[in-house]
Design a protein around this motif. Structure first.
Motif, PDB file in Angstrom:
ATOM      1  N   PHE A  15      31.876  46.829  34.556  1.00  0.00           N
ATOM      2  CA  PHE A  15      30.644  47.616  34.588  1.00  0.00           C
ATOM      3  C   PHE A  15      29.458  46.668  34.770  1.00  0.00           C
ATOM      4  O   PHE A  15      29.392  45.621  34.131  1.00  0.00           O
ATOM      5  N   GLY A  16      28.529  47.050  35.629  1.00  0.00           N
ATOM      6  CA  GLY A  16      27.311  46.251  35.789  1.00  0.00           C
ATOM      7  C   GLY A  16      26.228  47.047  36.471  1.00  0.00           C
ATOM      8  O   GLY A  16      26.454  48.177  36.929  1.00  0.00           O
ATOM      9  N   SER A  17      25.050  46.469  36.528  1.00  0.00           N
ATOM     10  CA  SER A  17      23.958  47.116  37.265  1.00  0.00           C
ATOM     11  C   SER A  17      24.216  46.936  38.760  1.00  0.00           C
ATOM     12  O   SER A  17      25.204  46.299  39.157  1.00  0.00           O
ATOM     13  N   MET A  18      23.296  47.435  39.593  1.00  0.00           N
ATOM     14  CA  MET A  18      23.469  47.305  41.044  1.00  0.00           C
ATOM     15  C   MET A  18      23.271  45.855  41.511  1.00  0.00           C
ATOM     16  O   MET A  18      23.469  45.554  42.676  1.00  0.00           O
ATOM     17  N   LYS A  19      22.890  44.986  40.583  1.00  0.00           N
ATOM     18  CA  LYS A  19      22.798  43.563  40.926  1.00  0.00           C
ATOM     19  C   LYS A  19      24.207  42.963  41.108  1.00  0.00           C
ATOM     20  O   LYS A  19      24.354  41.866  41.613  1.00  0.00           O
ATOM     21  N   TRP A  20      25.213  43.698  40.625  1.00  0.00           N
ATOM     22  CA  TRP A  20      26.586  43.204  40.728  1.00  0.00           C
ATOM     23  C   TRP A  20      27.361  43.992  41.782  1.00  0.00           C
ATOM     24  O   TRP A  20      27.285  45.208  41.820  1.00  0.00           O
ATOM     25  N   LYS A  21      28.078  43.298  42.644  1.00  0.00           N
ATOM     26  CA  LYS A  21      28.910  43.966  43.643  1.00  0.00           C
ATOM     27  C   LYS A  21      30.347  43.444  43.529  1.00  0.00           C
ATOM     28  O   LYS A  21      30.596  42.253  43.692  1.00  0.00           O
ATOM     29  N   PHE A  22      31.234  44.383  43.236  1.00  0.00           N
ATOM     30  CA  PHE A  22      32.653  44.035  43.124  1.00  0.00           C
ATOM     31  C   PHE A  22      33.179  43.695  44.507  1.00  0.00           C
ATOM     32  O   PHE A  22      33.021  44.467  45.444  1.00  0.00           O
ATOM     33  N   ARG A  23      33.790  42.531  44.659  1.00  0.00           N
ATOM     34  CA  ARG A  23      34.199  42.060  45.985  1.00  0.00           C
ATOM     35  C   ARG A  23      35.706  42.027  46.192  1.00  0.00           C
ATOM     36  O   ARG A  23      36.187  42.349  47.271  1.00  0.00           O
ATOM     37  N   ASP A  24      36.423  41.555  45.176  1.00  0.00           N
ATOM     38  CA  ASP A  24      37.845  41.358  45.469  1.00  0.00           C
ATOM     39  C   ASP A  24      38.668  41.352  44.182  1.00  0.00           C
ATOM     40  O   ASP A  24      38.159  41.024  43.104  1.00  0.00           O
ATOM     41  N   PHE A  25      39.917  41.731  44.330  1.00  0.00           N
ATOM     42  CA  PHE A  25      40.850  41.699  43.212  1.00  0.00           C
ATOM     43  C   PHE A  25      42.193  41.223  43.726  1.00  0.00           C
ATOM     44  O   PHE A  25      42.684  41.697  44.759  1.00  0.00           O
ATOM     45  N   THR A  26      42.756  40.240  43.038  1.00  0.00           N
ATOM     46  CA  THR A  26      44.110  39.803  43.394  1.00  0.00           C
ATOM     47  C   THR A  26      44.961  39.757  42.128  1.00  0.00           C
ATOM     48  O   THR A  26      44.437  39.584  41.030  1.00  0.00           O
ATOM     49  N   GLU A  27      46.253  39.923  42.324  1.00  0.00           N
ATOM     50  CA  GLU A  27      47.172  39.989  41.194  1.00  0.00           C
ATOM     51  C   GLU A  27      48.363  39.091  41.502  1.00  0.00           C
ATOM     52  O   GLU A  27      48.854  39.076  42.624  1.00  0.00           O
ATOM     53  N   GLY A  28      48.787  38.329  40.516  1.00  0.00           N
ATOM     54  CA  GLY A  28      49.948  37.461  40.729  1.00  0.00           C
ATOM     55  C   GLY A  28      50.816  37.414  39.492  1.00  0.00           C
ATOM     56  O   GLY A  28      50.332  37.627  38.381  1.00  0.00           O
ATOM     57  N   SER A  29      52.086  37.134  39.684  1.00  0.00           N
ATOM     58  CA  SER A  29      53.008  37.046  38.545  1.00  0.00           C
ATOM     59  C   SER A  29      52.892  35.682  37.888  1.00  0.00           C
ATOM     60  O   SER A  29      52.682  34.672  38.559  1.00  0.00           O
ATOM     61  N   VAL A  30      53.034  35.668  36.575  1.00  0.00           N
ATOM     62  CA  VAL A  30      52.949  34.415  35.827  1.00  0.00           C
ATOM     63  C   VAL A  30      54.291  34.090  35.180  1.00  0.00           C
ATOM     64  O   VAL A  30      54.897  33.051  35.432  1.00  0.00           O
ATOM     65  N   SER A  31      54.757  34.998  34.340  1.00  0.00           N
ATOM     66  CA  SER A  31      56.036  34.792  33.641  1.00  0.00           C
ATOM     67  C   SER A  31      56.470  36.134  33.083  1.00  0.00           C
ATOM     68  O   SER A  31      55.675  36.795  32.398  1.00  0.00           O
ATOM     69  N   GLY A  32      57.702  36.551  33.349  1.00  0.00           N
ATOM     70  CA  GLY A  32      58.161  37.855  32.879  1.00  0.00           C
ATOM     71  C   GLY A  32      57.210  38.949  33.360  1.00  0.00           C
ATOM     72  O   GLY A  32      56.905  39.026  34.555  1.00  0.00           O
ATOM     73  N   ASN A  33      56.709  39.742  32.422  1.00  0.00           N
ATOM     74  CA  ASN A  33      55.784  40.812  32.812  1.00  0.00           C
ATOM     75  C   ASN A  33      54.319  40.374  32.795  1.00  0.00           C
ATOM     76  O   ASN A  33      53.422  41.184  33.039  1.00  0.00           O
ATOM     77  N   ILE A  34      54.091  39.120  32.476  1.00  0.00           N
ATOM     78  CA  ILE A  34      52.692  38.647  32.412  1.00  0.00           C
ATOM     79  C   ILE A  34      52.160  38.452  33.822  1.00  0.00           C
ATOM     80  O   ILE A  34      52.776  37.797  34.655  1.00  0.00           O
ATOM     81  N   LYS A  35      50.977  39.032  34.057  1.00  0.00           N
ATOM     82  CA  LYS A  35      50.346  38.912  35.382  1.00  0.00           C
ATOM     83  C   LYS A  35      49.010  38.197  35.233  1.00  0.00           C
ATOM     84  O   LYS A  35      48.407  38.182  34.156  1.00  0.00           O
ATOM     85  N   HIS A  36      48.573  37.647  36.347  1.00  0.00           N
ATOM     86  CA  HIS A  36      47.253  37.043  36.403  1.00  0.00           C
ATOM     87  C   HIS A  36      46.395  37.909  37.328  1.00  0.00           C
ATOM     88  O   HIS A  36      46.763  38.151  38.478  1.00  0.00           O
ATOM     89  N   PHE A  37      45.300  38.431  36.805  1.00  0.00           N
ATOM     90  CA  PHE A  37      44.423  39.309  37.584  1.00  0.00           C
ATOM     91  C   PHE A  37      43.096  38.583  37.807  1.00  0.00           C
ATOM     92  O   PHE A  37      42.407  38.245  36.842  1.00  0.00           O
ATOM     93  N   LEU A  38      42.755  38.366  39.057  1.00  0.00           N
ATOM     94  CA  LEU A  38      41.496  37.678  39.371  1.00  0.00           C
ATOM     95  C   LEU A  38      40.503  38.672  39.967  1.00  0.00           C
ATOM     96  O   LEU A  38      40.768  39.293  40.991  1.00  0.00           O
TER      97      LEU A  38
END
Lengths: 257, 255
Positions: B226-249
């Motif tokens: 959540f942010g004001s209009m000063k913030w623009k969501f640009r990208d999301f990536t997801e990767g596996s780390v170990s077992g069910n643990i994921k890394h979300f950027l």
């Protein structure tokens, strides 16, 4: 009738023991680590072993390196937290040896607030800037918020230390019951202690704390404020720390009323 | 008829080319039209999005490698609970040592054996920090992020497990909007409509709210921004780390 008396007495005993074990008693361990473990190859593990044998609620640490060249770019505070399972905070006094140098606190309880204030003094007398670091925690059983502070004052003049004590008192404030521990580099008779710390309750006695191998000087202290909120249950100067550092460790058990 | 449509298409194509090339090359693009990566905050979550602690001694190395492998400004170990029995185990501190980061624990609640909460991993020790108790088992921690020299932005971590926690956060969101603070955290998925509804009523519509579409559509928790209009969501990536643990950027540009 006797049975009833027995039950009432048992209940009263249970109640009393419950009160005694509730989290109003706090164990504090103070250790000047001698250049962040220089005597043990800058290794955190011997300190973790030492800490664990006393099971303190808080550990107040001085002479802590954060990723300096001399300690092999290790984060001594976080390594200790990992070894002991405690929560941690680090307060930088100065930039040093490509890293930082200062004080740290380990806490059994989650840290609500961290504040680090650098302390200064007359430039012509002061050897180096120092710092006071405090954390606020909520005691789990009573829900009371307390402040734990650590410092290491300059090894120069009483005048510089008086100035630092004045700043330290301002930074810590009086919002919450507070315990303050550290290496003040000052004898009890010096003004920095006798006047500067006059508003605090002395948790420690005047037994020598340095050097650990044959203590002859009192320079490490534990204080509490406000004076009427704290009872000192026990206090020990531990010279068995001589294997890992050049200061005696201080161990105190205090009760928050 | 077919010939007429083709003529229209050709004419439209030329109009598009002409209009596309008629701009002045020296003009600055409108803020937000082009992604300025030098003004972008990178926020990482490491989590299995179950609400349980996934971090054990078996995966400390894998998790720390995933963290060291990216240059996120903020890394959140979601639900890195601390065991306070014997022995005491602090997964966040262990991972921080390996990842060469500095940990701050954000508690939410206490059980008979654990402090439940998440861990923020910073690039350097944190000299000042204060957590706000929002509600029972809910805290907000502000995080100052230096995106580049001269550009410091405000972010905050605030996660939700219950409806009550969301309803008492209204003022925090209002304040975040006016101070251009980017608020992020995890939210129990069934509470997302409650969050969307609250936010739509408390502001004038000039805000950014993103519920991140992770690959496990039915995960118990989701990540929000959540942010004001000063913030623009640009990208999301997801990767596996170990077992069910994921890394979300998550990458969010400060306009």
């Amino acid at each position: 009738m006797n049975k009833l008396k027995y039950i009432v007495c048992s209940l009263l005993l249970l109640l009393a023991s419950g009160t005694l074990t509730s989290q109003t008693t706090i164990r504090v361990l103070n250790i000047n680590t001698r250049m962040s473990g220089q005597m043990v190859g800058y290794n955190a593990a011997p300190f973790a072993d030492y800490i664990e044998q006393y099971n303190p609620d808080f550990v107040m640490l001085q002479e802590i390196d954060y990723k300096t060249a001399r300690n092999g770019f290790r984060d001594f505070t976080t390594e200790l937290a990992a070894e002991t399972g405690y929560f941690s905070a680090f307060g930088r006094a100065i930039a040093y040896s490509q890293g930082e140098y200062g004080v740290a606190i380990l806490s059994k309880y989650p840290i609500e607030k961290i504040s680090n204030t650098q302390l200064t003094g007359n430039a012509s007398e002061m050897k180096e800037m120092r710092t006071v670091l405090f954390i606020d925690v909520i005691l789990p059983d009573t829900g009371e918020k307390i402040r734990m502070a650590v410092t290491h004052l300059d090894h120069s003049t009483d005048g510089v230390r008086q100035s630092m004590v004045q700043q330290l008192n301002g930074a810590i404030g009086s919002s919450f019951p507070t315990l303050l521990a550290g290496d003040f580099n000052a004898f009890p008779s010096e003004t920095a202690i006798s006047t500067g710390m006059a508003s605090w309750k002395r948790v420690c006695n005047n037994f020598a704390t340095f050097p650990a191998s044959n203590p002859s000087r009192k320079i490490d202290y534990i204080f509490a404020q406000p004076t009427d909120k704290w009872n000192v249950k026990s206090y020990q100067v531990l010279s068995n720390s001589a294997a890992i550092t050049d200061h005696c460790a201080l161990l105190a058990e205090v009760e928050l009323q | 008829m077919k010939k007429q449509i083709n003529l229209y298409l050709i004419a439209s194509f030329f109009c598009f080319l002409i209009s596309g090339c008629s701009g002045n090359d020296n003009e600055e693009p409108e803020p937000g039209t082009e992604w300025d990566k030098t003004r972008t905050a990178r926020v990482s979550f490491v989590s299995d999005l179950t609400g349980n602690n996934p971090f054990t001694a078996h995966n400390y190395n894998a998790v720390s490698s995933a963290i060291k492998g990216n240059d996120s400004h903020v890394v959140i170990l979601d639900r890195a609970n601390v065991t306070y029995g014997t022995p005491r185990i602090n997964p966040g501190a262990n991972i921080a040592v390996l990842a060469e980061r500095f940990p701050i624990f954000v508690p939410v609640s206490t059980t008979e054996t654990e402090y439940r909460g998440s861990v923020l991993l910073y690039e350097k020790p944190v000299p000042e920090m204060e957590q706000t108790i929002v509600a029972d088992a809910c805290r907000m921690i502000p995080i100052t992020v230096e995106i580049k020299q001269g550009l410091t932005v405000r972010t905050a971590l605030l996660s939700f497990d219950s409806e009550n926690q969301i309803s008492v956060s209204a003022n925090l969101f209002r304040s975040a909007q006016t101070s251009s603070t980017l608020v992020t955290g995890t939210i129990r998925r069934n509470l997302v409509p409650t969050l969307e509804s609250l936010i739509s009523t408390l502001t004038d519509g000039t805000y950014t709210l993103e519920i991140i579409e992770n690959s496990a559509k039915n995960s118990e928790y989701a990540i929000y921004l959540f942010g004001s209009m000063k913030w623009k969501f640009r990208d999301f990536t997801e990767g596996s780390v170990s077992g069910n643990i994921k890394h979300f950027l998550l990458q969010v540009e400060f306009l």
